[in-house]
Motif scaffolding. Sequence first.
Motif, mmCIF file in Angstrom:
data_model
loop_
_atom_site.group_PDB
_atom_site.id
_atom_site.type_symbol
_atom_site.label_atom_id
_atom_site.label_comp_id
_atom_site.label_asym_id
_atom_site.label_seq_id
_atom_site.Cartn_x
_atom_site.Cartn_y
_atom_site.Cartn_z
ATOM 1 N N LEU A 1 63.281 29.633 76.473
ATOM 2 C CA LEU A 1 63.465 30.841 77.275
ATOM 3 C C LEU A 1 62.271 31.794 77.173
ATOM 4 C CD1 LEU A 1 67.269 31.625 76.781
ATOM 5 C CD2 LEU A 1 66.124 30.535 78.714
ATOM 6 N N GLU A 2 61.538 31.694 76.082
ATOM 7 C CA GLU A 2 60.333 32.527 75.956
ATOM 8 C C GLU A 2 59.222 32.096 76.914
ATOM 9 O OE1 GLU A 2 59.412 32.363 71.808
ATOM 10 O OE2 GLU A 2 60.756 34.020 71.291
ATOM 11 N N THR A 3 59.356 30.913 77.506
ATOM 12 C CA THR A 3 58.355 30.446 78.476
ATOM 13 C C THR A 3 58.721 30.840 79.907
ATOM 14 O OG1 THR A 3 59.375 28.285 78.999
ATOM 15 C CG2 THR A 3 58.020 28.409 77.001
ATOM 16 N N LEU A 4 59.844 31.521 80.083
ATOM 17 C CA LEU A 4 60.357 31.827 81.416
ATOM 18 C C LEU A 4 59.364 32.621 82.266
ATOM 19 C CD1 LEU A 4 62.792 31.919 83.423
ATOM 20 C CD2 LEU A 4 63.434 34.081 82.315
ATOM 21 N N LYS A 5 59.161 32.142 83.496
ATOM 22 C CA LYS A 5 58.355 32.854 84.493
ATOM 23 C C LYS A 5 59.092 32.796 85.819
ATOM 24 C CE LYS A 5 53.800 31.997 82.429
ATOM 25 N NZ LYS A 5 52.446 31.444 82.635
ATOM 26 N N VAL A 6 59.090 33.918 86.538
ATOM 27 C CA VAL A 6 59.769 33.960 87.836
ATOM 28 C C VAL A 6 58.768 34.311 88.932
ATOM 29 C CG1 VAL A 6 62.029 34.517 86.886
ATOM 30 C CG2 VAL A 6 60.451 36.363 87.453
ATOM 31 N N TYR A 7 59.048 33.798 90.130
ATOM 32 C CA TYR A 7 58.158 33.976 91.279
ATOM 33 C C TYR A 7 58.987 34.222 92.530
ATOM 34 C CZ TYR A 7 55.044 31.441 88.053
ATOM 35 O OH TYR A 7 54.323 31.036 86.967
ATOM 36 N N GLU A 8 58.282 34.552 93.603
ATOM 37 C CA GLU A 8 58.916 34.718 94.918
ATOM 38 C C GLU A 8 60.103 35.677 94.842
ATOM 39 O OE1 GLU A 8 57.640 33.624 97.659
ATOM 40 O OE2 GLU A 8 56.087 32.379 96.717
ATOM 41 N N ASP A 9 59.842 36.872 94.315
ATOM 42 C CA ASP A 9 60.881 37.904 94.198
ATOM 43 C C ASP A 9 62.102 37.412 93.420
ATOM 44 O OD1 ASP A 9 59.375 39.779 95.725
ATOM 45 O OD2 ASP A 9 60.108 38.852 97.578
ATOM 46 N N GLY A 10 61.834 36.587 92.410
ATOM 47 C CA GLY A 10 62.909 36.112 91.553
ATOM 48 C C GLY A 10 63.638 34.888 92.054
ATOM 49 N N LYS A 11 63.166 34.304 93.179
ATOM 50 C CA LYS A 11 63.863 33.135 93.736
ATOM 51 C C LYS A 11 63.533 31.839 92.987
ATOM 52 C CE LYS A 11 64.251 34.819 98.510
ATOM 53 N NZ LYS A 11 63.544 36.106 98.319
ATOM 54 N N LEU A 12 62.377 31.800 92.335
ATOM 55 C CA LEU A 12 61.967 30.623 91.577
ATOM 56 C C LEU A 12 61.861 30.981 90.104
ATOM 57 C CD1 LEU A 12 59.084 29.153 93.801
ATOM 58 C CD2 LEU A 12 61.457 28.392 93.681
ATOM 59 N N ALA A 13 62.376 30.134 89.239
ATOM 60 C CA ALA A 13 62.280 30.350 87.798
ATOM 61 C C ALA A 13 61.784 29.066 87.133
ATOM 62 C CB ALA A 13 63.643 30.737 87.231
ATOM 63 N N PHE A 14 60.767 29.219 86.276
ATOM 64 C CA PHE A 14 60.177 28.075 85.577
ATOM 65 C C PHE A 14 60.328 28.259 84.075
ATOM 66 C CE2 PHE A 14 58.284 27.468 89.611
ATOM 67 C CZ PHE A 14 57.588 26.261 89.651
ATOM 68 N N VAL A 15 60.667 27.170 83.390
ATOM 69 C CA VAL A 15 60.593 27.112 81.931
ATOM 70 C C VAL A 15 59.978 25.763 81.565
ATOM 71 C CG1 VAL A 15 62.529 28.655 81.428
ATOM 72 C CG2 VAL A 15 62.953 26.210 81.757
ATOM 73 N N LYS B 1 66.984 30.772 93.362
ATOM 74 C CA LYS B 1 67.398 29.721 94.290
ATOM 75 C C LYS B 1 67.085 28.344 93.712
ATOM 76 C CE LYS B 1 68.783 32.600 97.406
ATOM 77 N NZ LYS B 1 70.244 32.778 97.639
ATOM 78 N N VAL B 2 65.972 28.239 92.981
ATOM 79 C CA VAL B 2 65.594 26.971 92.359
ATOM 80 C C VAL B 2 65.069 27.226 90.952
ATOM 81 C CG1 VAL B 2 64.176 24.892 92.484
ATOM 82 C CG2 VAL B 2 64.955 25.976 94.596
ATOM 83 N N ALA B 3 65.574 26.464 89.985
ATOM 84 C CA ALA B 3 65.076 26.512 88.610
ATOM 85 C C ALA B 3 64.305 25.237 88.332
ATOM 86 C CB ALA B 3 66.230 26.655 87.627
ATOM 87 N N VAL B 4 63.202 25.372 87.591
ATOM 88 C CA VAL B 4 62.320 24.246 87.280
ATOM 89 C C VAL B 4 62.164 24.137 85.771
ATOM 90 C CG1 VAL B 4 60.039 23.231 87.635
ATOM 91 C CG2 VAL B 4 61.065 24.660 89.427
ATOM 92 N N PHE B 5 62.386 22.940 85.248
ATOM 93 C CA PHE B 5 62.220 22.689 83.817
ATOM 94 C C PHE B 5 61.168 21.588 83.670
ATOM 95 C CE2 PHE B 5 64.652 21.455 79.675
ATOM 96 C CZ PHE B 5 63.652 22.055 78.914
ATOM 97 N N ILE B 6 60.018 21.935 83.089
ATOM 98 C CA ILE B 6 58.919 20.994 82.900
ATOM 99 C C ILE B 6 58.920 20.545 81.443
ATOM 100 C CG2 ILE B 6 56.425 20.647 83.068
ATOM 101 C CD1 ILE B 6 56.362 22.923 85.105
ATOM 102 N N LYS B 7 58.943 19.230 81.235
ATOM 103 C CA LYS B 7 59.078 18.690 79.879
ATOM 104 C C LYS B 7 57.895 17.798 79.520
ATOM 105 C CE LYS B 7 63.034 17.731 81.646
ATOM 106 N NZ LYS B 7 64.356 17.191 82.011
ATOM 107 N N GLU B 8 57.171 18.217 78.501
ATOM 108 C CA GLU B 8 56.049 17.427 77.973
ATOM 109 C C GLU B 8 56.442 16.967 76.577
ATOM 110 O OE1 GLU B 8 51.261 18.048 77.763
ATOM 111 O OE2 GLU B 8 52.496 19.453 76.626
ATOM 112 N N ILE B 9 57.203 15.893 76.514
ATOM 113 C CA ILE B 9 57.735 15.449 75.228
ATOM 114 C C ILE B 9 57.257 14.069 74.841
ATOM 115 C CG2 ILE B 9 59.781 16.911 75.275
ATOM 116 C CD1 ILE B 9 61.313 14.617 76.504
ATOM 117 N N MET B 10 56.590 13.384 75.769
ATOM 118 C CA MET B 10 55.983 12.094 75.480
ATOM 119 C C MET B 10 54.509 12.168 75.845
ATOM 120 S SD MET B 10 58.808 9.353 76.884
ATOM 121 C CE MET B 10 57.693 7.993 76.515
#
Length: 332
Positions: free
Chosen positions: A217-231, A262-271
């Motif tokens: 959650l500390e990586t959270l970033k929002v864009y497009e007036d809060g419509k997009l959320a990335f972690v 509207k859309v949440a994105v979870f990017i995983k770099e685990i391998m």
Amino acid sequence: MAKIPELLVERIHSADRIVLLTHVRPDGDALGSSFGFADILRGLGKTVCVFLEEAVSPLYQFLPGCDSIVTDVGQIVEFTKESGACLTIALDAGDGNRLGITPEELKSLEPVLAIDHHKSHKDYGLGRWVDPTKSSTGEMIYELALKLGAEVSYAAAVNLYVAICTDTGSFRYDSTLPRTFQIASELVEKGVKPHDVSQCLHDNVSLQRIKLLKEVLETLKVYEDGKLAFVHVTGDMLDRSGASTDDLEGLVDYPRSLGSVKVAVFIKEIMEGEISVSLRAKGECDVAEVASRFKGGGHRNAAGFRFSDKTIDEVHLLVLNELSGTLKNSVE
């Protein structure tokens, strides 16, 4: 009654032994459908073998039948060579290349049929029943059991309820239709206790998962007036928290829960050398269509894809640009 291909029904009835496959890193729908269908088929007198690439995640080890899987492809191939007609059925897998076995191994398991509800399904095997209007593969398996005249035991009911519950986001996604609730109700009548299932799925997390959640959650970033959320998550974050990859399931729902998103994105770099992306949507944005642009797939509200040649920052920018344009077009 669902429109189930007669080829599927006929092949199941004529088979003595059946192999069940599902996609790698199986979720609740994949596992619940596999274990539930295995129980149903055994009730019809079939000998069934469920193959998974690896052991069942601790999150789903409460599922009846999870202790009877086979993780050795060679054992599966030998099973198909025994006397009597054998059939292989792939469940909840939109791509035949994501079954945890090689194309050559899949060919040795023929005939192969597919049962799936992914809009992005890529045709493979002898035949298939693909219905994107269904909430889950678990819902399809229940309909198939009725068509086969099979008994749905308590064990099968638990598995299919979990399959439906997890793939509808606990009945929150717009894929949840009246028939979905009817089936869930019939499964409850067979003894499933929603409270117990919910407790197993949602109220049984480890301290390590909570520590990981804090970092994510500390990586959270929002864009497009809060419509997009990335972690995002990295292997280092897993190491620091003591969590495992199993603890990643469901974390994307936290940014998705933001009211404006509207859309949440979870990017995983685990391998090393691989980055996976999970998309979760609310409303008008079809993330399965977005995922297809990156050679991925999924459902309207839940989809994903992978990269093997980019950094987290590069993936972040690529996905942000794609989703920003998609959201703007959906408004226009």
